[in-house]
Design an enzyme around this catalytic site. Structure first.
Site, PDB file in Angstrom:
ATOM      1  N   ASP A  13       0.670  -1.314  -0.007  1.00 21.23           N
ATOM      2  CA  ASP A  13       0.125   0.109   0.117  1.00 21.23           C
ATOM      3  C   ASP A  13       0.905   1.126  -0.012  1.00 21.23           C
ATOM      4  OD1 ASP A  13      -1.471  -2.012   0.773  1.00 21.23           O
ATOM      5  OD2 ASP A  13      -2.162  -1.251   2.596  1.00 21.23           O
ATOM      6  N   GLU A  50     -10.465  -2.373   4.628  1.00 20.44           N
ATOM      7  CA  GLU A  50      -9.113  -1.984   4.826  1.00 20.44           C
ATOM      8  C   GLU A  50      -8.701  -0.563   4.180  1.00 20.44           C
ATOM      9  OE1 GLU A  50      -6.381  -5.825   5.187  1.00 20.44           O
ATOM     10  OE2 GLU A  50      -6.697  -5.040   3.063  1.00 20.44           O
TER      11      GLU A  50
HETATM   12  C1  FRU Z   1      -3.911  -3.701   2.788  1.00 19.85           C
HETATM   13  C2  FRU Z   1      -3.195  -4.051   4.114  1.00 19.85           C
HETATM   14  C3  FRU Z   1      -3.745  -2.946   5.139  1.00 19.85           C
HETATM   15  C4  FRU Z   1      -2.281  -3.304   6.002  1.00 19.85           C
HETATM   16  C5  FRU Z   1      -1.173  -3.529   5.260  1.00 19.85           C
HETATM   17  C6  FRU Z   1      -0.351  -4.584   5.662  1.00 19.85           C
HETATM   18  O1  FRU Z   1      -3.252  -4.309   1.556  1.00 19.85           O
HETATM   19  O2  FRU Z   1      -3.536  -5.400   4.197  1.00 19.85           O
HETATM   20  O3  FRU Z   1      -4.947  -3.557   5.855  1.00 19.85           O
HETATM   21  O4  FRU Z   1      -2.101  -2.229   7.040  1.00 19.85           O
HETATM   22  O5  FRU Z   1      -1.749  -4.134   3.993  1.00 19.85           O
HETATM   23  O6  FRU Z   1       1.042  -4.660   4.919  1.00 19.85           O
END
Ligand code: FRU
Length: 522
Positions: free
Chosen positions: A59, A241
């Site tokens: 992300d 998320e």
């Molecule tokens: C989304 C996610 C978020 C988390 C991160 C962990 O892709 O699952 O919810 O903070 O990636 O790398």
């Protein structure tokens, strides 16, 4: 230089090593090597998209504009090209097009890995980390405690903060972390914080499994819960998320609406990870909407966890997403690094029919990379095909206008591989077919179906078709971002031929057609 002359350097080096080991950091030299190792010439390496120098990225995090610099932090694992203990990688840009790689910003510590989050400019120095003259950047992120997770506890995700007084170059974690504890919610993460002018307070959007929580604070350190949203709204095929909440003017009016972005995984329209949005209102406490159906910012399989920049002047909203999908992200056929970001996109809101549509379209700054070939008009009779040879289709922009909703664009190479984009007025669908697009067998879910996007609200008249194709991705924008599809592709040889076929019941009129090379940014 004699030994005594060198001594201060040696002492300094030992001190650096001590401090970095103490902070669970890697010695500075290792980080520098990582930043320079990339050649950006590897097979499938994006030429005009952001990708990390080496190893795993997911992300975008901490998107914030400050003193002429756009910051891009990102979920990063510097030891492997698969997901692992999360750090915040860092890059900066002055134009959202060219990026400079920076040393890692945040390392895991005794509270856990550093998961996704946001960053703000604390102009009033509300947290007291800096001064009004030199306002700090404050990062707000999720701590993920792997031991708690292993022990099958439910409270292993908490929220922490860190600050920087040198515009993002170095960071100090707040000693009072975590600033929000966990009362037993397994998925409790991805804080997006913004300044809510009307109440002179910070607001945090945070996800808690199947819903959104909003929190408020005067100083970024002590937080109170304001409200919840979404238990029964929108899509719930997977966990919620990476939320984002912001205000946008409705194009052509003075009306302002609030937009909530929520990524979900799985449960996207074409499988796996995707980002839905809600348009509604926010009164400083609650987000409300009368939107019933789930809406998606992008129907392609590869735009996830996208969020927008804080602190951009003039109300401009710029979005960046992670160009992958948890279904197969860790198996894609790249070697030294994995994943890229979408192109930065400007968001805008339009009233269409009885609801609001969120448009997303590449930032105008990107046009500086695109060539300026002559614009051509074409007419293709019923059933006719036209082929345009172009060596650089894997680093290109295809653009034209038409009123037709019945044609097929195929991007082909000499190995019989093709990426096929189809629009059909019968079904009111746009289709993206990567089934024989190149390497696909690294994961069954990568190319087992044709991706579909309902396009029932496209204008009756002329609209723009624009595709930006890089070494391992395609981004298609219909009507300037009303309908968007983003997908990864891994052809074994660059596509070299563009074929346009008229599948409609009348002549296909195409105007202002250009196929242009896009310059590389690395
Ligand atoms: C989304 C996610 C978020 C988390 C991160 C962990 O892709 O699952 O919810 O903070 O990636 O790398």
């Amino acid at each position: 230089m004699n030994f005594f002359g060198k001594r201060p350097l040696i002492v300094y080096a030992l001190l650096c090593l001590f401090i970095s080991c103490k902070n669970n950091e890697k010695p500075v030299s290792t980080v520098k090597e990582e930043m320079t190792a990339a050649t950006y010439k590897e097979a499938y390496r994006p030429q005009f998209h952001f990708s990390p120098p080496q190893n795993w990225m997911n992300d975008p995090n901490g998107l914030v504009y400050h003193q002429g610099i756009y910051h891009l932090f990102y979920q990063y694992y510097p030891e492997d090209s698969k997901w692992g203990p999360m750090h915040w990688g860092h890059a900066t840009s002055e134009d959202l097009v060219h990026w400079e790689q920076k040393p890692i910003a945040l390392f895991p510590d005794e509270h856990g890995y550093i998961f996704s989050g946001s960053a703000v400019v604390d102009s009033a120095n509300s947290a007291g980390f800096g001064t009004i003259e030199n306002p700090p950047l404050v990062a707000i992120f999720t701590y993920h405690d792997p031991d708690g997770e292993k022990a099958k506890k439910k409270d292993f995700q908490t929220q922490g903060i860190a600050y920087s007084l040198d515009n993002g170059d170095t960071w100090v974690k707040y000693e009072g972390n975590p600033v929000i504890g966990n009362e037993g919610i397994k998925d409790f993460r991805d804080p997006k914080v913004f300044w809510y002018e009307q109440d002179q307070k910070w607001v945090m959007a945070l996800v808690a499994g199947d819903h959104l929580q909003l929190w408020g604070s005067a100083d970024l350190k002590s937080w109170e819960k304001l409200s919840e949203f979404g238990h029964k709204k929108g899509a719930h095929g997977g966990v919620w998320e990476c939320p984002d909440l912001f205000k946008l003017k409705v194009t052509g009016s003075e009306l302002e609406k609030w937009v909530l972005l929520i990524s979900i995984n799985p449960g996207a329209p074409n499988g796996g990870s995707g980002t839905q949005y809600f348009v509604g209102d926010f009164d400083g406490q609650r987000f409300t909407t009368d939107q019933e159906d789930a809406k998606w910012i992008d129907y392609g399989t590869d735009n996830y966890a996208g969020v927008t920049y804080n602190n951009i002047p003039d109300g401009e909203r710029i979005f960046i997403g992670w160009m992958s999908n948890w279904n197969y992200a860790q198996a894609t056929p790249t070697e030294t690094w994995r994943s890229a970001m979408t192109l930065p996109r400007t968001l805008s809101l339009q009233k269409i029919g009885t609801g609001y549509t969120l448009f997303n379209y590449p930032v105008a700054q990107l046009n500086q990379l695109v060539g300026a070939s002559e614009k051509k008009d074409k007419t293709l009779e019923i059933g006719a095909k036209d082929t345009i040879p172009f060596d650089h289709l894997n680093q290109a922009e295809i653009k034209f206008k038409t009123t037709s909703k019945d044609f097929v664009l195929s991007l082909k190479n000499t190995k019989g591989e093709e990426l096929v984009l189809t629009i059909t007025s019968d079904q009111k669908l746009f289709l993206l077919d990567r089934i024989v697009s190149g390497k696909t067998d690294f994961k069954e879910t990568f190319a087992n179906t044709i991706q579909q996007m309902p396009v029932d609200q496209l204008p009756e008249g002329e609209y723009e078709v624009r595709a930006l194709i890089d070494r391992s991705s395609v981004e298609v924008f219909l009507n300037k971002g009303q309908y968007v599809m983003t997908a990864q592709v891994f052809p074994n040889e660059h596509y070299q031929l563009l074929e346009i076929e008229n599948t409609g019941a009348a002549a296909l009129e195409i105007t202002k057609l250009t196929v242009n090379a896009v310059s590389k940014i690395w």
